[in-house]
Design an enzyme around this catalytic site. Sequence first.
Site, short mmCIF file in Angstrom:
data_model
loop_
_atom_site.label_atom_id
_atom_site.label_comp_id
_atom_site.label_asym_id
_atom_site.label_seq_id
_atom_site.Cartn_x
_atom_site.Cartn_y
_atom_site.Cartn_z
N LYS A 30 0.69 -1.10 0.15
CA LYS A 30 -0.15 -0.06 -0.10
C LYS A 30 0.83 1.35 0.07
O LYS A 30 0.62 2.17 -0.91
CB LYS A 30 -0.87 0.10 1.27
CG LYS A 30 -1.96 -1.34 1.17
CD LYS A 30 -2.80 -1.29 2.52
CE LYS A 30 -2.02 -1.27 3.79
NZ LYS A 30 -1.36 -2.73 4.16
N ARG A 58 -9.49 0.17 8.89
CA ARG A 58 -9.18 -1.26 9.09
C ARG A 58 -10.23 -1.84 9.71
O ARG A 58 -9.87 -3.06 9.93
CB ARG A 58 -7.95 -1.12 9.85
CG ARG A 58 -6.66 -1.47 9.03
CD ARG A 58 -5.43 -0.95 10.13
NE ARG A 58 -4.06 -1.88 9.93
CZ ARG A 58 -2.99 -1.31 9.26
NH1 ARG A 58 -3.30 -0.12 8.81
NH2 ARG A 58 -2.05 -2.09 9.32
N ARG A 70 11.55 -5.44 4.91
CA ARG A 70 11.42 -4.10 4.76
C ARG A 70 12.17 -3.09 5.34
O ARG A 70 12.59 -3.09 6.62
CB ARG A 70 9.72 -3.71 4.85
CG ARG A 70 9.46 -2.30 5.14
CD ARG A 70 8.06 -1.91 4.98
NE ARG A 70 7.55 -2.53 6.02
CZ ARG A 70 5.91 -2.68 6.37
NH1 ARG A 70 5.22 -1.99 5.33
NH2 ARG A 70 5.40 -3.14 7.34
N ARG A 85 11.46 -0.82 10.86
CA ARG A 85 10.58 -0.48 11.89
C ARG A 85 10.28 -1.63 13.17
O ARG A 85 10.80 -2.78 12.72
CB ARG A 85 8.98 -0.57 11.37
CG ARG A 85 8.49 0.61 10.60
CD ARG A 85 7.28 0.30 9.85
NE ARG A 85 6.15 -0.54 10.27
CZ ARG A 85 5.12 -0.51 9.85
NH1 ARG A 85 4.86 -0.10 8.56
NH2 ARG A 85 4.26 -1.34 10.40
N ARG A 127 -0.07 -9.40 13.43
CA ARG A 127 -0.85 -8.32 12.60
C ARG A 127 -1.59 -9.11 11.35
O ARG A 127 -2.55 -8.28 11.18
CB ARG A 127 0.43 -7.44 11.90
CG ARG A 127 0.79 -6.73 12.83
CD ARG A 127 2.29 -5.87 12.35
NE ARG A 127 2.54 -5.40 11.35
CZ ARG A 127 3.62 -5.03 10.73
NH1 ARG A 127 4.65 -5.47 11.17
NH2 ARG A 127 3.67 -4.43 9.57
P1 ADP Z 1 2.22 -1.91 3.26
O1 ADP Z 1 2.33 -0.41 3.37
O2 ADP Z 1 0.85 -2.64 2.64
O3 ADP Z 1 2.43 -2.40 4.60
P2 ADP Z 1 4.81 -1.77 1.87
O4 ADP Z 1 4.60 -0.92 0.82
O5 ADP Z 1 5.37 -0.99 2.98
O6 ADP Z 1 3.33 -2.49 2.31
O7 ADP Z 1 5.61 -2.91 1.30
C1 ADP Z 1 5.90 -3.90 2.04
C2 ADP Z 1 7.45 -4.62 1.51
O8 ADP Z 1 7.28 -5.18 0.49
C3 ADP Z 1 8.43 -3.48 1.23
O9 ADP Z 1 9.65 -3.81 1.79
C4 ADP Z 1 8.23 -3.19 -0.36
O10 ADP Z 1 9.61 -2.76 -0.84
C5 ADP Z 1 7.96 -4.68 -0.66
N1 ADP Z 1 6.91 -4.73 -1.83
C6 ADP Z 1 6.02 -3.93 -2.17
N2 ADP Z 1 5.31 -4.22 -3.20
C7 ADP Z 1 6.12 -5.32 -3.61
C8 ADP Z 1 5.77 -6.27 -4.75
N3 ADP Z 1 4.93 -6.05 -5.64
N4 ADP Z 1 6.78 -7.26 -5.02
C9 ADP Z 1 7.88 -7.36 -3.97
N5 ADP Z 1 8.03 -6.66 -2.79
C10 ADP Z 1 7.12 -5.43 -2.83
P1 ADP Z 2 1.15 -2.40 7.88
O1 ADP Z 2 0.41 -1.76 6.71
O2 ADP Z 2 2.63 -2.73 7.56
O3 ADP Z 2 0.63 -3.14 8.89
P2 ADP Z 2 0.91 0.31 9.07
O4 ADP Z 2 2.32 1.28 9.35
O5 ADP Z 2 -0.33 0.58 8.25
O6 ADP Z 2 1.43 -0.96 8.83
O7 ADP Z 2 0.43 0.16 10.78
C1 ADP Z 2 1.28 -0.27 11.65
C2 ADP Z 2 0.47 -0.34 13.10
O8 ADP Z 2 -0.21 0.86 13.45
C3 ADP Z 2 -0.74 -1.32 13.06
O9 ADP Z 2 -0.25 -2.64 13.19
C4 ADP Z 2 -1.57 -0.90 13.91
O10 ADP Z 2 -1.29 -1.20 15.44
C5 ADP Z 2 -1.48 0.46 13.92
N1 ADP Z 2 -2.51 1.13 12.77
C6 ADP Z 2 -2.41 1.68 11.67
N2 ADP Z 2 -3.40 2.11 11.16
C7 ADP Z 2 -4.50 1.66 11.93
C8 ADP Z 2 -5.88 1.59 11.93
N3 ADP Z 2 -6.55 2.38 10.74
N4 ADP Z 2 -6.59 1.29 12.88
C9 ADP Z 2 -5.95 0.67 13.85
N5 ADP Z 2 -4.65 0.69 13.97
C10 ADP Z 2 -3.85 1.09 12.98
#
Ligand code: ADP
Ligand code: ADP
Length: 208
Positions: A14, A89, A123, A155, A166
Amino acid sequence: MLNIVLFGPPGAGKGTQAQRMMDATGLPQVSTGDMLRAAVKAQSDVGLEAKNYMDAGALVPDQVIIDLIKDRMKEDDAKGGVMFDGFPRTVPQAEALAEIVDVSIVLAIDVPDERIVERICGRFSCGNCGAVYHDSFNPLPETGCTCGAFSEKRRADDTEQTVVARLDAYHQQTAPLADFYQASGLLHRIDGDRDIDLITADMLNALN
Ligand code: ADP
Ligand code: ADP
């Protein structure tokens, strides 16, 4: 005006896609995860309340998140539409969002669970500009980040142990939202287990 929801499990891509779509759409990325991490760093009341949930891989209570979003949407740059990343979420969060803006489209990035651990555990982001990278799938170029920096930030919750919690929170509390948005005809599914650029192209196509 476009209000886009980027939906999917943790590690689906995302944030990566939001960063790429920002140039094409001109819309700001509104990431509740980033906002919460900033609050934790600043040791604000919200940060102090959120920290334990985040460390455990659990969702932060809805009302904390809804209040954050209400404040964020009052800012000038949000007036022309935004890309929500990691919000809503839960169904109550989606219901609260519907009171604040009209959601234009929900782009749901599908990635199987078995891919998620390797994505999250590799990541890191640029410590200067926040661009998202991956040890194997999207490594930092030898010349450094596009912003010129060489610093890597990881992170605290990107560990194998926390990913399990998660993913569990995702399946229990977030995945049911797909039905919520499907029912209103807003859900657009995208195969997220592919090359990053192909996914971006599909997403931009879905907006036309
Ligand atoms: P989210 O915001 O949904 O948690 P991220 O954009 O941070 O996900 O992506 C999670 C990890 O996967 C990052 O290290 C990113 O570089 C990698 N990643 C994102 N999209 C892809 C893809 N299409 N193929 C392989 N790795 C990806
Ligand atoms: P990822 O997409 O990799 O799970 P985020 O950066 O979106 O990570 O979220 C990290 C943490 O922040 C989540 O595991 C949760 O604890 C909290 N969080 C983020 N967005 C929300 C939301 N919309 N509702 C509840 N908790 C959230």
